[in-house]
Design an enzyme around this catalytic site. Sequence first.
Site, PDB file in Angstrom:
ATOM      1  N   HIS A 175      43.244  36.997  48.458  1.00 60.11           N
ATOM      2  CA  HIS A 175      42.986  38.155  47.598  1.00 60.11           C
ATOM      3  C   HIS A 175      44.131  39.158  47.673  1.00 60.11           C
ATOM      4  O   HIS A 175      44.131  40.057  48.521  1.00 60.11           O
ATOM      5  CB  HIS A 175      41.674  38.840  48.012  1.00 60.11           C
ATOM      6  CG  HIS A 175      40.448  38.124  47.580  1.00 60.11           C
ATOM      7  ND1 HIS A 175      39.634  38.569  46.563  1.00 60.11           N
ATOM      8  CD2 HIS A 175      39.899  36.964  48.001  1.00 60.11           C
ATOM      9  CE1 HIS A 175      38.630  37.721  46.393  1.00 60.11           C
ATOM     10  NE2 HIS A 175      38.771  36.740  47.261  1.00 60.11           N
ATOM     11  N   GLU A 202      44.744  41.616  45.830  1.00 55.01           N
ATOM     12  CA  GLU A 202      44.368  43.004  45.518  1.00 55.01           C
ATOM     13  C   GLU A 202      44.003  43.782  46.775  1.00 55.01           C
ATOM     14  O   GLU A 202      43.913  45.008  46.764  1.00 55.01           O
ATOM     15  CB  GLU A 202      43.213  43.036  44.504  1.00 55.01           C
ATOM     16  CG  GLU A 202      41.819  42.935  45.087  1.00 55.01           C
ATOM     17  CD  GLU A 202      41.486  41.553  45.635  1.00 55.01           C
ATOM     18  OE1 GLU A 202      40.595  41.445  46.481  1.00 55.01           O
ATOM     19  OE2 GLU A 202      42.133  40.582  45.207  1.00 55.01           O
ATOM     20  N   CYS A 227      41.830  33.003  44.179  1.00 50.92           N
ATOM     21  CA  CYS A 227      40.566  32.530  44.734  1.00 50.92           C
ATOM     22  C   CYS A 227      39.957  31.430  43.849  1.00 50.92           C
ATOM     23  O   CYS A 227      40.528  30.358  43.727  1.00 50.92           O
ATOM     24  CB  CYS A 227      39.632  33.717  44.945  1.00 50.92           C
ATOM     25  SG  CYS A 227      38.231  33.361  46.021  1.00 50.92           S
TER      26      CYS A 227
END
Length: 371
Positions: free
Chosen positions: A343, A345, A254
């Site tokens: 992202h 994660e 990001c």
Amino acid sequence: MIDAAYLLLEDGRIFRGEAMGARGIALGEVVFNTSMTGYQEVLTDPSYAGQIVTMTYPLIGNYGVNREDQESSRPQVAGFVVRELSRVHSNWRAQEPLDAYLRRHGVIGLTGIDTRALTRHIRSAGAMRAAIAPGDYSPDAVMERIQSHPRMEGLDLTGEVSTDEPYVVPAVGTERFRVVAYDFGVKAHSLRLLAERGCRVTTIPAGTAAEAVLEEKPDGLFLSNGPGDPETVREALRTIRLLSEREIPIFGICLGHQLLARAFGGRTYKLLYGHRGGNHPVRRLEDGAVEITSQNHGFAVRGGAGDSIENAPALRVTHVNLNDGTVEGLAHRELPAFSVQYHPESAPGPHDSRYLFDRFVDLMARRAGQP
């Protein structure tokens, strides 16, 4: 008792509904998120600092709120807008209703508006400054406050969300590597995934100088997500260049992705309305595979011809967005540094991209001569 409230945009459009959460005036950039679930992760994602977030999914709050799903210690959004706030919640993990959670943390919200109409307006007119205000407040007075509120361009918000002091997340199981993570607005799940892969993660403030990072003798550098304009975050650029010269693996996501690009000469720009949600298709150029990704950003890296990056010949494009062709991934052509705009994660979102954490660990293992 129902309290009237409204959302006023800087172009004069107004959406009237009902107040939820705390009462008062909320100012920020209005954006939308297309995720069907994960509203608590959205609320607590530091990348949303300074923004009034609109959820496009019509019913929000149906499974309540719990401590385990927080990405930071508190909500980070400037305001929250939904079509319908669920009056009841049902989930065995729930610890309180969404409305009470918003009130407890002072987050001003709005429900009962046509979020589809708002989203369509943002898609055509772009993300813009806005305010949530009580129904009895003068729109003219609120507009004055909107006009005096800073725009997202040129705004450095990392200092507002970053940790004040370094802290350590210990490795789960056997410690294999020492990672330094720049906290530009890091999500807890990113640190957890690194720890689960045997990394001891030292998380440092956004303004930490390069020399302090080198003193930690890291095996790898992690550049986190975060809010604001990447052009204003400058201290980390020198660190990225210094560590890359020592062939220390670097992984950015990001905002970290945008900073990696800028460290090697790349440019960034503001998107019309950004990418926010858990359903964005991204093509991986090395094999043509398509990842469904979780995204939250309003800026992007400016690409060039083919797999090149404008003004950054040392970098190559590794991933592209299939909706609009924007750059979604980068890698250095010679050094162990790579990044993605989305992202991995995946909190919330699909898990297609978690392999990137394994790739980071593999780079550290290769450098250390480990299998």
